[in-house]
Design an enzyme around this catalytic site. Sequence first.
Site, PDB file in Angstrom:
ATOM      1  CG  ASP A 117      17.106   3.645 -15.153  1.00  0.00           C
ATOM      2  OD1 ASP A 117      17.578   5.135 -14.770  1.00  0.00           O
ATOM      3  OD2 ASP A 117      15.732   4.008 -15.554  1.00  0.00           O
ATOM      4  CG  ASP A 290      12.580  -2.337 -13.856  1.00  0.00           C
ATOM      5  OD1 ASP A 290      12.133  -1.645 -13.993  1.00  0.00           O
ATOM      6  OD2 ASP A 290      12.891  -2.687 -14.560  1.00  0.00           O
ATOM      7  CB  CYS A 328      -3.888 -10.911   1.238  1.00  0.00           C
ATOM      8  SG  CYS A 328      -2.845  -9.524   0.833  1.00  0.00           S
ATOM      9  CB  CYS A 330      -0.162  -7.038   2.603  1.00  0.00           C
ATOM     10  SG  CYS A 330      -2.217  -6.013   2.229  1.00  0.00           S
ATOM     11  CB  CYS A 333      -5.564  -7.847   2.831  1.00  0.00           C
ATOM     12  SG  CYS A 333      -5.780  -7.194   1.084  1.00  0.00           S
ATOM     13  CG  HIS A 359      -3.460  -5.985  -2.135  1.00  0.00           C
ATOM     14  ND1 HIS A 359      -3.500  -7.335  -1.650  1.00  0.00           N
ATOM     15  CD2 HIS A 359      -3.816  -6.309  -3.209  1.00  0.00           C
ATOM     16  CE1 HIS A 359      -4.116  -7.914  -1.959  1.00  0.00           C
ATOM     17  NE2 HIS A 359      -4.459  -7.276  -3.796  1.00  0.00           N
TER      18      HIS A 359
HETATM   19 ZN   LIG Z   1      -3.384  -7.685   1.051  1.00  0.00          ZN
END
Ligand SMILES: [Zn+2]
Length: 406
Positions: A117, A290, A328, A330, A333, A359
């Site tokens: 920015d 963003d 999930c 990730c 998880c 996550h």
């Molecule tokens: Zn997750």
Amino acid sequence: MGMVHVKLSNLRFWVFTAAIVWLNPALMFELLKSDTVTRARLGRLTTAHGVVETPVFMPVGTQGSVKALDPRELDEVGTQIILGNTYHLFIRPGLDIITEAGGLHRFINWSKPILTDSGGFQVFSLAKIRKIKPHGVEFRSHLDGSLLFLGPKEAMAIQRTLGSDIAMVFDDCPPHTATARELRAAVERTIRWAGECREQPRGDGQMIFGIVQGGSNAAFREECARAIVGLQFDGYAIGGVSVGEPEPEMFKAVEQTIPFLPENQPRYTMGLGTPAQIVELIARGVDLFDCVLPTRVARNGTAFTRKGTISIKGGAYKRDWGPIEEGCPCYACRNFTRAYLRHLLNVNEILGLRMLSVHNSHVFASVVADVRTHLQAGTFAEFHCEFLANYVPTRRVLAARQVIHQ
Ligand SMILES: [Zn+2]
């Protein structure tokens, strides 16, 4: 002979394409597909540090780091591009250190694209302004009170030194409470400063995006958009959103601006939003986003899911042996239970907020990845309806959105 012929024509094709891209930077964005029901678009942005598939969500690395996450984790959650803050990096560590490191990419060890920015938002919201001058703002650092000056020329020079792939123009971003007179002054200044930014030299392969201001005033938005587009930037941001306005006004400001932005260039709403808002804005024709939300709310124990947010610190999860979100993929998880993460957060163990950040960042990246899959398949309209029907926004998260730029 045949082989040589193919190679030559290939070469001719690439030289031809390179020449077009060089002559017309707008072609660094390819509009791959437009949705037939909504205004959503599938695109591809080619930057000096790689390709970004749009729509895309950019995690915010305010001080040269996406809070609590390292580049490997950012990679794993599917991050394509991150954002860096000119104002903060200019104040600390300062340009001499970043120059010595060989630019921002090397300093923070991030090889993918970076958007910076211009510092305008922080000057107008964080710093103590001493005087707004024709070519910039004289202000005192929020850190040590030292007197500094930032304007179009300085903001472009800093971003050139940082070596970002996409630089933003220096604009005047007034608060939601600004009067019509203040809004008008901000629009005029934004247009004038955008022209000054356009004249500054840019880094190798660096793109510059213009910013449209005007609050939720339709006439100001149109006037500002027409003037900024007339200056021919590589992409356009809708600024002056996420500055404390109610959600309907934010959508209104976006709807008032989009019709005046070119179809074949990227569009970016600055500082937005929740997963539901992002899906809504994609349906209105926005490509880049963003927001600090994924990592900010992680620090108070809030997890995003496809159905809204949950507070992992709550007593309900004391003996919950399931993951943060069922299904999930990730790292957090796959490896930890809600009960364990709740314990970590309650005793202030850093691992708790790190895993929630992993996550949450995965949720934001995977929602826009799903959007791209559905746009490709021509099923975005159905996804859009289903996602919004399942997602229940919470007041706590919407409140956190009001202070997202720090
Ligand atoms: Zn997750």
